[in-house]
Design an enzyme around this catalytic site. Sequence first.
Site, mmCIF file in Angstrom:
data_model
loop_
_atom_site.group_PDB
_atom_site.id
_atom_site.type_symbol
_atom_site.label_atom_id
_atom_site.label_comp_id
_atom_site.label_asym_id
_atom_site.label_seq_id
_atom_site.Cartn_x
_atom_site.Cartn_y
_atom_site.Cartn_z
ATOM 1 N N GLU A 97 20.752 -9.784 -18.994
ATOM 2 C CA GLU A 97 21.110 -8.575 -18.266
ATOM 3 C C GLU A 97 21.692 -7.562 -19.246
ATOM 4 O O GLU A 97 22.119 -7.932 -20.345
ATOM 5 C CB GLU A 97 22.157 -8.869 -17.184
ATOM 6 C CG GLU A 97 21.605 -9.617 -15.979
ATOM 7 C CD GLU A 97 21.304 -11.085 -16.249
ATOM 8 O OE1 GLU A 97 22.013 -11.693 -17.080
ATOM 9 O OE2 GLU A 97 20.358 -11.620 -15.653
ATOM 10 N N CYS B 250 15.490 -16.774 -15.127
ATOM 11 C CA CYS B 250 15.094 -15.532 -14.462
ATOM 12 C C CYS B 250 13.983 -14.884 -15.282
ATOM 13 O O CYS B 250 14.186 -14.557 -16.446
ATOM 14 C CB CYS B 250 16.294 -14.600 -14.354
ATOM 15 S SG CYS B 250 15.871 -12.933 -13.854
ATOM 16 N N THR C 35 18.853 -6.823 -14.905
ATOM 17 C CA THR C 35 18.013 -7.948 -15.286
ATOM 18 C C THR C 35 16.762 -7.468 -16.013
ATOM 19 O O THR C 35 16.014 -6.656 -15.485
ATOM 20 C CB THR C 35 17.617 -8.715 -14.011
ATOM 21 O OG1 THR C 35 18.803 -9.230 -13.429
ATOM 22 C CG2 THR C 35 16.662 -9.837 -14.298
ATOM 23 N N CYS D 244 10.600 -9.438 -10.822
ATOM 24 C CA CYS D 244 10.605 -9.231 -9.362
ATOM 25 C C CYS D 244 11.310 -7.946 -8.959
ATOM 26 O O CYS D 244 10.945 -7.331 -7.965
ATOM 27 C CB CYS D 244 11.282 -10.401 -8.661
ATOM 28 S SG CYS D 244 11.105 -11.934 -9.529
ATOM 29 N N CYS E 26 12.540 -17.811 -6.469
ATOM 30 C CA CYS E 26 12.590 -18.195 -7.889
ATOM 31 C C CYS E 26 13.562 -19.353 -8.103
ATOM 32 O O CYS E 26 13.330 -20.229 -8.927
ATOM 33 C CB CYS E 26 12.999 -17.006 -8.751
ATOM 34 S SG CYS E 26 14.698 -16.442 -8.488
ATOM 35 N N GLU F 288 23.942 -15.501 -10.526
ATOM 36 C CA GLU F 288 22.985 -14.540 -9.963
ATOM 37 C C GLU F 288 22.599 -14.938 -8.540
ATOM 38 O O GLU F 288 22.347 -14.086 -7.693
ATOM 39 C CB GLU F 288 21.757 -14.421 -10.851
ATOM 40 C CG GLU F 288 20.903 -13.234 -10.428
ATOM 41 C CD GLU F 288 19.784 -12.932 -11.386
ATOM 42 O OE1 GLU F 288 19.499 -13.771 -12.251
ATOM 43 O OE2 GLU F 288 19.186 -11.864 -11.251
ATOM 44 N N TYR G 187 14.235 -14.559 -4.096
ATOM 45 C CA TYR G 187 15.028 -15.666 -4.622
ATOM 46 C C TYR G 187 14.393 -17.042 -4.412
ATOM 47 O O TYR G 187 15.010 -18.075 -4.674
ATOM 48 C CB TYR G 187 16.483 -15.558 -4.132
ATOM 49 C CG TYR G 187 17.274 -14.640 -5.042
ATOM 50 C CD1 TYR G 187 16.657 -13.521 -5.601
ATOM 51 C CD2 TYR G 187 18.584 -14.880 -5.390
ATOM 52 C CE1 TYR G 187 17.335 -12.677 -6.464
ATOM 53 C CE2 TYR G 187 19.274 -14.032 -6.256
ATOM 54 C CZ TYR G 187 18.642 -12.938 -6.790
ATOM 55 O OH TYR G 187 19.306 -12.113 -7.658
ATOM 56 N N HIS H 299 14.241 -8.388 -2.220
ATOM 57 C CA HIS H 299 14.766 -9.168 -3.341
ATOM 58 C C HIS H 299 15.419 -10.464 -2.860
ATOM 59 O O HIS H 299 15.430 -11.459 -3.576
ATOM 60 C CB HIS H 299 15.726 -8.341 -4.195
ATOM 61 C CG HIS H 299 15.801 -8.839 -5.607
ATOM 62 N ND1 HIS H 299 14.686 -9.030 -6.388
ATOM 63 C CD2 HIS H 299 16.850 -9.241 -6.367
ATOM 64 C CE1 HIS H 299 15.046 -9.511 -7.567
ATOM 65 N NE2 HIS H 299 16.362 -9.657 -7.577
HETATM 66 FE FE1 SF4 Z 1 15.166 -13.028 -11.713
HETATM 67 FE FE2 SF4 Z 1 14.833 -14.434 -9.498
HETATM 68 FE FE3 SF4 Z 1 15.678 -11.854 -9.384
HETATM 69 FE FE4 SF4 Z 1 13.160 -12.507 -10.075
HETATM 70 S S1 SF4 Z 1 14.153 -12.830 -8.081
HETATM 71 S S2 SF4 Z 1 14.440 -11.004 -11.060
HETATM 72 S S3 SF4 Z 1 13.481 -14.377 -11.247
HETATM 73 S S4 SF4 Z 1 16.734 -13.650 -10.257
HETATM 74 FE FE FE Z 2 18.270 -10.953 -9.436
#
Ligand code: SF4
Ligand code: FE
Length: 480
Positions: free
Chosen positions: A255, A98, A189, A102, A296, A444, A294, A290
């Site tokens: 976190e 992570c 986070t 974001c 990500c 997460e 993801y 958000h």
């Molecule tokens: Fe972390 Fe993914 Fe959330 Fe971005 S979207 S803060 S990388 S978990």
């Molecule tokens: Fe997150």
Amino acid sequence: MMTAAQYEESLRKLNLVVYMFGKRIENPVDHPMIRPSMNAVAKTYEMAGLPEFQDTMTAISHLTGKRINRFTHIHQSREDLIQKTKMGRLMGAHTACCFQRCVGMDSLNALSIVTYDIDARYGTSYNKRFLKYLSFVQENDLICDGAMTDPKGDRSLPPSGQPDPDMYLHVVEERKDGIVVRGAKAHQTGAVNSHEIIVMPTISMKKEDRDYAISFALQSDTKGITYIVGRQSCDTRKLEDNPMDTGNQTYGGHEALVVFDDVFVPWERVFMYKEYDFAGSLVEKFASYHRQSYACKTGVGDVLIGASQTIAEYNGTLKASHIKDKIIEMNQLNETLYCGSLSCAAEGHKEPSGTYSVNTLLANVSKQNVTRFPYEIARLAQDIAGGLMVTLPSEADFRSPEIGKWLEKYCQGSKDVPVENRMRILRLIENLTLGTAAVGYLTESMHGAGSPQAQRIMISRQVNMKEKQAYAKKLCNIKE
Ligand code: SF4
Ligand code: FE
């Protein structure tokens, strides 16, 4: 835009109150358990400075016309939303964790919409305040922690019905120059790597909850804010002198529980104050953004799939048809996640404020898949890796003059592959599926941006059931 080195220096100037293992951490930037998470955030600066990633990692500010890091940008088109998805995947693949930035981007975009909507109904001037704040964030290329999740106490009770009124962050005093707030935000986070903290309510609220319907931004080291860093599985490996055992030496996420003990917020930093009827809208806008973010996990999935293919080669199992099939399955699941994030961006729309928002239904469907597919991808990775991933002795044993030779002999796989390489890739898979990075890739994925049931509720609200029924009834000639 800042460079990664400038970002690191900027963090050193902050005076955050950070606790870990019951002790105050005076220098979080250099703490071996925090530093990898700082590196992951720093990567968002480094990548934005590379010409080959400019289109994805940067954008032109609609406020100043200057080039800015996309993580501080307000989406001006569907193409912006699509680039955001690509940025998430790219960053995930380059860090395998992570990278934390974001949440701030999603908070800024949600507030750009909701401050405008509140003003339109009540004649307030939150949007003007917010845009001033936004240009400060963009000009200084800051990291914002988007703080939404309250501790929530007894889940069956609303904020105002809790035996302890601090279970949801709320205003405790109104002054001429601002407000005083108390409460906490959980699972934050990247909090200790942030310059700013943007607080938002965590659920829809009613009139009796209005003291809880507040949103504001503060510098992260404001007096009264304390950060308590959360533990992660295998976290203290980062303190040992066996860097290979961490699996990913450079990057990691983390976190913290953030406590607000009667913290003063000046009015110019307040973006919602008791407009309880907009709390739900702010939550929904942030959550949808958000849930798109993801993407990500697709980038982290790229790393895990690459690691699985590699360990199959090292183990000598790659030619087995079931291994090939499992890798195909992993790719199919991972690309499905990407499709979801892209689709809610491609079906995005313009809000009255001018900000582009994702398609809420598709963002929720996408996140619902995220609560499941990474677990299946991780299961397949562990299947392919084999049991050695969890029985492998430490790096120190490999270096031991007495027993190192036995490990070199008995941990050998394919004859041309150095044992060290096999060990490194196994540790990476362990890190992603059981270790510190599993926090981001698995749990997460389950609970971040809302637990699975939150998406199911949104899916049931968003689908046009009447339309579906009308199609069915028409085709079989039902007349009611
Ligand atoms: Fe972390 Fe993914 Fe959330 Fe971005 S979207 S803060 S990388 S978990
Ligand atoms: Fe997150």
